[in-house]
Each structure stands twice: as C-alpha cells, then as structure tokens.
Design a protein around this motif. Structure first.
Motif, PDB file in Angstrom:
ATOM      1  N   LEU A  43       7.076  27.972   1.061  1.00 34.85           N
ATOM      2  CA  LEU A  43       7.334  25.975   1.001  1.00 34.85           C
ATOM      3  C   LEU A  43       9.062  26.111   1.378  1.00 34.85           C
ATOM      4  CD1 LEU A  43       4.950  25.547  -2.170  1.00 34.85           C
ATOM      5  CD2 LEU A  43       4.755  24.675  -0.004  1.00 34.85           C
ATOM      6  N   ASN A  44       8.965  24.776   2.092  1.00 32.06           N
ATOM      7  CA  ASN A  44      10.756  24.123   2.307  1.00 32.06           C
ATOM      8  C   ASN A  44      10.647  23.023   1.654  1.00 32.06           C
ATOM      9  OD1 ASN A  44      12.322  23.226   4.006  1.00 32.06           O
ATOM     10  ND2 ASN A  44      11.252  22.340   6.202  1.00 32.06           N
ATOM     11  N   PHE A  45      11.741  24.178   0.780  1.00 29.05           N
ATOM     12  CA  PHE A  45      12.179  22.341  -0.201  1.00 29.05           C
ATOM     13  C   PHE A  45      14.035  23.226   0.573  1.00 29.05           C
ATOM     14  CE2 PHE A  45       9.527  24.230  -3.881  1.00 29.05           C
ATOM     15  CZ  PHE A  45       8.305  23.674  -3.784  1.00 29.05           C
ATOM     16  N   SER A  46      14.584  22.247  -0.321  1.00 31.90           N
ATOM     17  CA  SER A  46      16.109  21.793  -0.028  1.00 31.90           C
ATOM     18  C   SER A  46      16.724  22.203  -0.872  1.00 31.90           C
ATOM     19  CB  SER A  46      16.089  20.622   0.348  1.00 31.90           C
ATOM     20  OG  SER A  46      16.066  20.066   2.181  1.00 31.90           O
ATOM     21  N   SER A  47      17.976  23.528  -1.147  1.00 34.88           N
ATOM     22  CA  SER A  47      18.648  23.201  -1.967  1.00 34.88           C
ATOM     23  C   SER A  47      19.538  22.548  -2.181  1.00 34.88           C
ATOM     24  CB  SER A  47      19.229  25.129  -1.449  1.00 34.88           C
ATOM     25  OG  SER A  47      19.861  24.590  -0.316  1.00 34.88           O
ATOM     26  N   ARG A  74       0.781   4.199  -2.977  1.00 34.59           N
ATOM     27  CA  ARG A  74       0.805   5.364  -2.172  1.00 34.59           C
ATOM     28  C   ARG A  74       1.835   6.877  -3.049  1.00 34.59           C
ATOM     29  NH1 ARG A  74      -2.448   5.803   3.220  1.00 34.59           N
ATOM     30  NH2 ARG A  74      -2.782   8.113   2.610  1.00 34.59           N
ATOM     31  N   LEU A  75       3.528   6.186  -2.697  1.00 38.40           N
ATOM     32  CA  LEU A  75       4.305   6.758  -3.040  1.00 38.40           C
ATOM     33  C   LEU A  75       4.580   7.090  -4.408  1.00 38.40           C
ATOM     34  CD1 LEU A  75       6.878   5.733  -1.206  1.00 38.40           C
ATOM     35  CD2 LEU A  75       6.112   7.784  -0.871  1.00 38.40           C
ATOM     36  N   ALA A  76       3.588   6.303  -5.302  1.00 37.28           N
ATOM     37  CA  ALA A  76       3.818   6.077  -7.073  1.00 37.28           C
ATOM     38  C   ALA A  76       2.147   7.578  -7.201  1.00 37.28           C
ATOM     39  CB  ALA A  76       3.619   5.020  -7.871  1.00 37.28           C
ATOM     40  N   GLU A  77       1.427   6.817  -6.603  1.00 41.47           N
ATOM     41  CA  GLU A  77       0.290   7.994  -6.460  1.00 41.47           C
ATOM     42  C   GLU A  77       0.919   9.716  -6.266  1.00 41.47           C
ATOM     43  OE1 GLU A  77      -3.914   8.412  -4.722  1.00 41.47           O
ATOM     44  OE2 GLU A  77      -3.416   6.545  -4.645  1.00 41.47           O
ATOM     45  N   TRP A  78       1.285   9.722  -4.909  1.00 44.83           N
ATOM     46  CA  TRP A  78       1.547  11.180  -4.459  1.00 44.83           C
ATOM     47  C   TRP A  78       2.735  11.808  -5.488  1.00 44.83           C
ATOM     48  CZ3 TRP A  78       2.040   9.288   0.915  1.00 44.83           C
ATOM     49  CH2 TRP A  78       0.618   9.019   1.253  1.00 44.83           C
ATOM     50  N   HIS A  79       3.793  11.064  -6.225  1.00 44.47           N
ATOM     51  CA  HIS A  79       5.075  11.287  -6.652  1.00 44.47           C
ATOM     52  C   HIS A  79       4.521  11.651  -8.655  1.00 44.47           C
ATOM     53  CE1 HIS A  79       7.951  10.511 -10.234  1.00 44.47           C
ATOM     54  NE2 HIS A  79       9.074  10.919  -9.087  1.00 44.47           N
ATOM     55  N   GLY A 109      11.540   6.238  -3.920  1.00 42.76           N
ATOM     56  CA  GLY A 109      12.123   7.450  -2.601  1.00 42.76           C
ATOM     57  C   GLY A 109      11.187   8.531  -2.637  1.00 42.76           C
ATOM     58  N   LEU A 110      11.407   9.236  -1.562  1.00 42.47           N
ATOM     59  CA  LEU A 110      10.693  10.242  -1.116  1.00 42.47           C
ATOM     60  C   LEU A 110      11.361  11.198  -1.743  1.00 42.47           C
ATOM     61  CD1 LEU A 110      11.542   8.585   2.691  1.00 42.47           C
ATOM     62  CD2 LEU A 110       9.422   7.608   0.930  1.00 42.47           C
ATOM     63  N   PHE A 111      11.644  11.322  -2.216  1.00 42.39           N
ATOM     64  CA  PHE A 111      12.095  12.902  -2.746  1.00 42.39           C
ATOM     65  C   PHE A 111      11.895  12.403  -4.447  1.00 42.39           C
ATOM     66  CE2 PHE A 111      13.697  11.968   0.817  1.00 42.39           C
ATOM     67  CZ  PHE A 111      13.622  13.259   2.423  1.00 42.39           C
ATOM     68  N   VAL A 112      12.020  13.903  -4.929  1.00 43.45           N
ATOM     69  CA  VAL A 112      12.118  15.135  -6.913  1.00 43.45           C
ATOM     70  C   VAL A 112      13.159  15.748  -6.122  1.00 43.45           C
ATOM     71  CG1 VAL A 112       9.919  14.205  -7.421  1.00 43.45           C
ATOM     72  CG2 VAL A 112      10.265  16.282  -6.194  1.00 43.45           C
ATOM     73  N   ALA A 168       0.602  -0.583  -0.333  1.00 49.91           N
ATOM     74  CA  ALA A 168       0.075  -0.288  -0.138  1.00 49.91           C
ATOM     75  C   ALA A 168       0.492   0.862   0.064  1.00 49.91           C
ATOM     76  CB  ALA A 168      -0.864  -0.139   1.125  1.00 49.91           C
ATOM     77  N   ASN A 169       1.664   1.353   1.233  1.00 47.79           N
ATOM     78  CA  ASN A 169       3.106   2.428   0.573  1.00 47.79           C
ATOM     79  C   ASN A 169       3.517   2.699  -0.289  1.00 47.79           C
ATOM     80  OD1 ASN A 169       5.839   2.807   2.497  1.00 47.79           O
ATOM     81  ND2 ASN A 169       4.062   4.186   2.309  1.00 47.79           N
ATOM     82  N   ARG A 170       4.246   1.765  -1.365  1.00 40.33           N
ATOM     83  CA  ARG A 170       4.345   1.701  -2.142  1.00 40.33           C
ATOM     84  C   ARG A 170       4.080   2.336  -3.245  1.00 40.33           C
ATOM     85  NH1 ARG A 170       6.339  -3.336  -2.254  1.00 40.33           N
ATOM     86  NH2 ARG A 170       7.968  -3.600  -0.992  1.00 40.33           N
ATOM     87  N   PHE A 173      16.595  21.667  -6.622  1.00 42.48           N
ATOM     88  CA  PHE A 173      15.981  21.903  -5.198  1.00 42.48           C
ATOM     89  C   PHE A 173      15.062  20.367  -4.969  1.00 42.48           C
ATOM     90  CE2 PHE A 173      16.269  25.704  -6.745  1.00 42.48           C
ATOM     91  CZ  PHE A 173      16.701  26.956  -5.433  1.00 42.48           C
ATOM     92  N   ARG A 174      15.641  20.043  -3.247  1.00 45.16           N
ATOM     93  CA  ARG A 174      14.847  18.473  -3.200  1.00 45.16           C
ATOM     94  C   ARG A 174      13.663  18.199  -2.375  1.00 45.16           C
ATOM     95  NH1 ARG A 174      16.597  14.995   1.012  1.00 45.16           N
ATOM     96  NH2 ARG A 174      15.220  16.299   2.409  1.00 45.16           N
ATOM     97  N   VAL A 175      12.414  19.077  -3.235  1.00 42.94           N
ATOM     98  CA  VAL A 175      11.027  18.077  -1.650  1.00 42.94           C
ATOM     99  C   VAL A 175      10.819  16.834  -1.869  1.00 42.94           C
ATOM    100  CG1 VAL A 175       8.685  19.320  -2.721  1.00 42.94           C
ATOM    101  CG2 VAL A 175      11.792  19.546  -4.381  1.00 42.94           C
ATOM    102  N   CYS A 176      10.533  16.692  -0.645  1.00 45.08           N
ATOM    103  CA  CYS A 176       9.743  15.658  -0.044  1.00 45.08           C
ATOM    104  C   CYS A 176       8.462  16.195  -0.644  1.00 45.08           C
ATOM    105  CB  CYS A 176      10.247  15.544   1.223  1.00 45.08           C
ATOM    106  SG  CYS A 176       9.157  14.162   2.373  1.00 45.08           S
ATOM    107  N   PHE A 177       8.091  14.646  -1.292  1.00 53.61           N
ATOM    108  CA  PHE A 177       6.513  14.527  -1.699  1.00 53.61           C
ATOM    109  C   PHE A 177       5.789  13.527  -1.051  1.00 53.61           C
ATOM    110  CE2 PHE A 177       8.917  11.450  -4.094  1.00 53.61           C
ATOM    111  CZ  PHE A 177       7.899  10.382  -3.973  1.00 53.61           C
ATOM    112  N   ALA A 178       6.759  13.064   0.267  1.00 54.99           N
ATOM    113  CA  ALA A 178       5.982  11.726   0.894  1.00 54.99           C
ATOM    114  C   ALA A 178       5.559  11.605   1.954  1.00 54.99           C
ATOM    115  CB  ALA A 178       7.471  10.516   1.457  1.00 54.99           C
ATOM    116  N   ASN A 179       5.744  13.223   2.895  1.00 54.75           N
ATOM    117  CA  ASN A 179       4.447  13.334   3.668  1.00 54.75           C
ATOM    118  C   ASN A 179       3.830  14.397   3.848  1.00 54.75           C
ATOM    119  OD1 ASN A 179       6.752  14.988   3.252  1.00 54.75           O
ATOM    120  ND2 ASN A 179       7.241  16.071   5.905  1.00 54.75           N
ATOM    121  N   MET A 180       3.350  14.659   2.504  1.00 53.10           N
ATOM    122  CA  MET A 180       1.914  15.593   1.984  1.00 53.10           C
ATOM    123  C   MET A 180       0.525  15.182   2.290  1.00 53.10           C
ATOM    124  SD  MET A 180       3.371  17.974  -0.335  1.00 53.10           S
ATOM    125  CE  MET A 180       4.561  17.901  -1.472  1.00 53.10           C
TER     126      MET A 180
END
Ligand SMILES: C[S@@+](CC[C@H](N)C(=O)[O-])C[C@H]1O[C@@H](n2cnc3c(N)ncnc32)[C@H](O)[C@@H]1O
Length: 181
Positions: free
Chosen positions: A93-97, A35-40, A61-64, A31-33, A109-116
C-alpha cells in the motif's frame, strides 16, 4: 490529469466547456462532496474496526492522517521510515510517511482516500486488516492514548511550497501501486 504529460488542447477545450456550465459545476461539486464524505466514512470506519485511528480535527479534504504510532519500534523518524518500507514493500500500500511532510511526531501516515473505488478500498482495508492481525500485540489499545493533542505541524514559509507541491518521500520514487489482491 497532467501527472504523466501535457493536457491536450482538445481536453482543455472540453474541460473549459464543462466548467462554463454553472448548473453542471454546482451539481458536480455537490455530488463530489457527498462521495468524498462517503469514502471518508467507509475508510475511517474500516480502519476503526481494526483499532486504527485517524486525526479527527479536519472536516474536508482528500486525505486522512492515520495513527500508526503504536507500530513503531521507537518514536523516531528512522523507525517510521522502516515501517513505511514494510507497508509499501510487503503490505503493498502506498501511504506517505509523516516525516516527508515535516510532521513533528513520528508514526503518522497520510492516506489518500479520494482516488479509490469501492473495490480498491475493500482490498486496501483487507490488507490493513491482515497487517494489523500480524501485529496484534502492538495494536492492543494503550491505556490512555490521546490522538488529538500531540500532532503539531510546523514549517517555515521557505519550505511551504515544497511541502504542498512536492511531498518528499524517504525514497526517491514511490511506485504507483493499485491494490488488486
Ligand atoms: C496527490 S494525489 C494522491 C496520490 C497518492 N495516492 C497519495 O496518497 O499520496 C490526490 C488524488 O486525489 C484525487 N482528487 C483530487 N481532487 C479530488 C476530488 N475533488 N475528488 C476526488 N478525488 C480527487 C486526484 O485525482 C489524485 O488522484
């Protein structure tokens, strides 16, 4: 879970029981995989609609890695840091440079899409849309933009742990910002 304090013995016991249940773990991972694919897909699709591309060479992964090279005034770390500050202070927005991960090229910029959750993603995409609209000229497609070939990660063994465990931000602490409006 342990970001803000130690995990209690009761919680460890509960997680231990959950992880001992193989059937549950298998179902959870599937289920996690999914959902991650869907969010990505939802996140990169939303970015794509406003002309922002992401590095496409990963498949998990958790980031793009978001390509904002066109928004840099100059292709240097200082310009990337300046853009990062605008994004965190004005766009909220909190992206990482990329420079905090030693990327060799500025503008990523690295963005985490997994925790949204869905609502947060919509708010985040809305803010990105508004930001891009304000920077329309810079975001016009370049004649020939090669997203895939230029980015190269390079780090020595010495900084490997630091790279993985402790992304260095251009300012000491990134505020935890949860998108709401
Ligand atoms: C390093 S934090 C990201 C923090 C910050 N948003 C950023 O982009 O730098 C990674 C996040 O991914 C979440 N996460 C880790 N593994 C996950 C998984 N398998 N499925 C969904 N979320 C996961 C964690 O709960 C954590 O909130």
């Amino acid at each position: 879970m342990s970001s803000f304090g130690l995990v209690s013995a009761q919680t460890q016991h509960m997680i231990g029981s959950m992880l001992s249940n193989e059937e549950y773990v298998e179902e959870f991972l599937g289920a996690n995989r999914a959902r991650l694919a869907e969010w990505h897909g939802a996140f990169t699709g939303g970015l794509g609609r406003v002309g922002i591309r992401c590095l496409r060479s990963s498949n998990a992964g958790l980031f793009v890695l978001m390509d904002l090279r066109r928004l840099l005034k100059e292709k240097i770390v200082e310009a990337e840091t300046a853009l990062w500050q605008v994004i965190i202070n004005e766009v909220k927005l909190n992206f990482s440079s990329g420079s905090s991960f030693h990327y060799s090229e500025s503008g990523w910029f690295r963005v985490c899409f997994a925790n949204m959750d869905d609502e947060t993603m919509e708010v985040a995409l809305g803010r990105i849309r508004a930001f891009v609209a304000k920077n329309k000229e810079a975001m016009k497609p370049a004649r020939k933009l090669c997203v895939q070939s230029i980015l190269k990660l390079s780090f020595s063994g010495r900084i490997c742990d630091e790279f993985i465990m402790s992304p260095r931000s251009p300012i000491p602490q990134s505020p935890l910002v949860r998108a709401r409006t």
